[in-house]
Write an enzyme that holds these catalytic residues in place. Structure first.
Site, PDB file in Angstrom:
ATOM      1  CG  HIS A 173      -1.654  -1.272   1.438  1.00  0.00           C
ATOM      2  ND1 HIS A 173      -2.857  -1.588   0.836  1.00  0.00           N
ATOM      3  CD2 HIS A 173      -1.293  -2.362   2.173  1.00  0.00           C
ATOM      4  CE1 HIS A 173      -3.223  -2.812   1.224  1.00  0.00           C
ATOM      5  NE2 HIS A 173      -2.281  -3.301   2.017  1.00  0.00           N
ATOM      6  CB  SER A 294      12.927  22.312 -15.822  1.00  0.00           C
ATOM      7  OG  SER A 294      12.206  23.524 -15.917  1.00  0.00           O
ATOM      8  CE  LYS A 300      11.508  19.415 -12.105  1.00  0.00           C
ATOM      9  NZ  LYS A 300      10.109  19.544 -11.778  1.00  0.00           N
ATOM     10  CD  GLU A 307       8.541  11.899 -15.660  1.00  0.00           C
ATOM     11  OE1 GLU A 307       8.471  12.304 -14.500  1.00  0.00           O
ATOM     12  OE2 GLU A 307       8.794  12.659 -16.623  1.00  0.00           O
TER      13      GLU A 307
END
Ligand code: ARG
Length: 472
Positions: A173, A294, A300, A307
């Site tokens: 979980h 970025s 970043k 992804e």
């Protein structure tokens, strides 16, 4: 019958006058839009190599059974060799007028060698031709995929071996559950990709059957030898029903299903890499070549590759759904709908190949931040189950032990400490059976080492499992 007795617009086939192969039957040409709408050459030209392989096998068989002459065969072989060179040199002129890869190649063959080229299509149809091409093409793609999936399994096993004793929290979980070793976690994915390799191998068996000789749908009246073409194309068997042979696309659907499963595994792994790389976790770093920055936030470093792989999984599922839907209401035998099987299937194979290739490299380049993993495992009471098991071994029924430990965890939460931070006196307050040896099980090492059975997370077991995979 002489030429002068025939109407001049319908005696010639396309190989003489650039009209369509079936033009004798038609009064008007198709519009440019319909031509574009029905043509497949822009995407099926990638089957050219396999189309030629199939044609050569068919021609050799026709010669063997005496339907075409040895001279015809030699000319066909010479002509096809020229066409292969032209395609490789990108000088081959693909024409939309000729609809698909099959007609383009046949037309060029006739240009090069004349009547022998016109005899090639004896006893076959584009229907069995395209099914043959697709199977030959897919067989090669499957072999590449099997190799890559196995490489990925090995890459995971290598990193697992290096990290067989690195401890991190295992989650259920997404809440801290019990300590596990990082190697163990990676080997879970090695298992998935191991099953995927088996699935690909199994799918390959059904891809590797020859439809050639089914002709349009009913077979052919020429004395063909289907076993001969199947053998020369390295097919394991022939398709045993001509109607099924030309219309079956199960093999393509199966490949998309297996690919979807592989991408699902890739997507799960991607999700974990993304989470682990988040500064909130800080468990791993991916090599810079798999990340981008970025344009606005200079700090970043984004895990773009995992992804995108997660995103591309959806597109592969989409191709599976499209193919299932394409086939769902088709009557026997061949229908033009089937031309729509190609782009999704090609894209599936391309996406799978690129994704697996990148992941082999990316997994091999993971930097493991063992200290952060350990620190996380020390939070969240990951050895609470070990304390309960300890009490059971001292004679307490498991449900009671579970309750005792729940109380201890609650107190630790109030005190802001871990179970192992309580001293013996504090622990004894919860149950008098607790003694000094409790600290052996409350440590992370004690917890993982105790799970040394087959499939367990103990470092020694993980090392052995990783070595087993690497020796495959
Ligand atoms: N381009 C067609 C396809 O991909 C080849 C078979 C065409 N057969 C036909 N009868 N129109 O399916």
């Amino acid at each position: 019958m002489t030429d002068s007795t025939l109407p001049d617009n319908n005696i010639h086939n396309q190989f003489d006058n650039k009209a369509k192969a079936w033009s004798a039957r038609f009064n008007e040409p198709v519009s440019d839009l319909v031509k574009r709408y029905t043509a497949s050459v822009n995407f099926d030209k990638r089957l050219a190599k396999f189309d030629i392989q199939g044609s050569l096998a068919h021609a050799e068989m026709l010669t063997h059974v005496g339907v075409i002459s040895q001279e015809d065969l030699q000319q066909i072989q010479t002509g096809m060799a020229t066409i292969i060179q032209e395609i490789e040199a990108s000088t081959f002129e693909w024409s939309l007028d000729l609809e698909d890869v099959h007609l383009n190649i046949e037309k060029r063959l006739v240009e090069l060698i004349g009547d022998a080229g016109k005899r090639l299509h004896t006893g076959r149809s584009r229907n069995d031709q395209v099914a043959t091409d697709m199977r030959l093409w897919l067989r090669e793609e499957i072999d590449t995929a099997i190799k890559l999936v196995k490489e990925l399994r090995r890459a995971l096993a290598k990193v697992a071996l290096e990290n067989h004793d690195v401890i991190l929290p295992g989650f259920t979980h997404l809440q801290v559950a019990q300590p596990v070793t990082f190697g163990h976690h990676l080997l879970a994915y090695a298992e998935m990709f191991g099953r995927d390799a088996e699935r690909l191998e199994d799918c390959r068996r059904r891809v590797n059957r020859s439809p050639l000789g089914a002709a349009a749908l009913a077979g052919t009246s020429y004395p063909i030898d289907r076993e001969r073409t199947a053998n020369s194309l390295d097919f394991e068997a022939v398709c045993h029903n001509s109607l099924d042979a030309v219309s079956d696309r199960d093999f393509a659907i199966e490949f998309c299903a297996v690919s979807s499963m592989i991408m699902m595994h890739i997507s799960r792994l991607s999700e974990e890499l993304i989470i682990w790389m988040s500064p909130r976790f800080g468990f791993i770093q991916l090599a810079d070549r798999f990340c981008t920055g970025s344009s606005i936030m200079p700090q970043k470093k984004n895990p773009d590759v995992p992804e995108l792989a997660r995103g591309k999984t959806g597109r592969v599922y989409g191709h599976l759904t499209a193919l299932l839907t394409l086939m769902k209401a088709q009557p026997l035998a061949y229908n033009k709908d089937n031309q729509e099987d190609k782009e999704g299937l090609f894209d599936t194979a391309d996406t799978l190949r690129d994704t697996l290739t990148i992941f082999v490299d990316m997994v091999g380049g993971i930097t493991v931040k063992a200290d952060n993993m350990r620190a996380a495992a020390l939070q969240g009471f990951s050895t609470a189950t070990d304390l309960a098991d300890y009490l059971v071994k001292k004679g307490l029924p498991f449900r009671d032990a579970h309750e005792v430990v729940a109380l201890a965890v609650r107190q630790c939460e109030d005190l802001g400490c871990d179970l192992a931070d309580l001293d013996l006196a504090q622990l004894k307050d919860f149950d008098p059976r607790i003694e000094e040896d409790v600290f052996d099980v409350l440590t992370l090492e004690g917890s993982v080492n105790a799970r040394s059975h087959i499939g367990g997370t103990a470092p020694a077991r993980v090392k052995a499992e990783a070595e087993r995979i690497l020796s495959e």
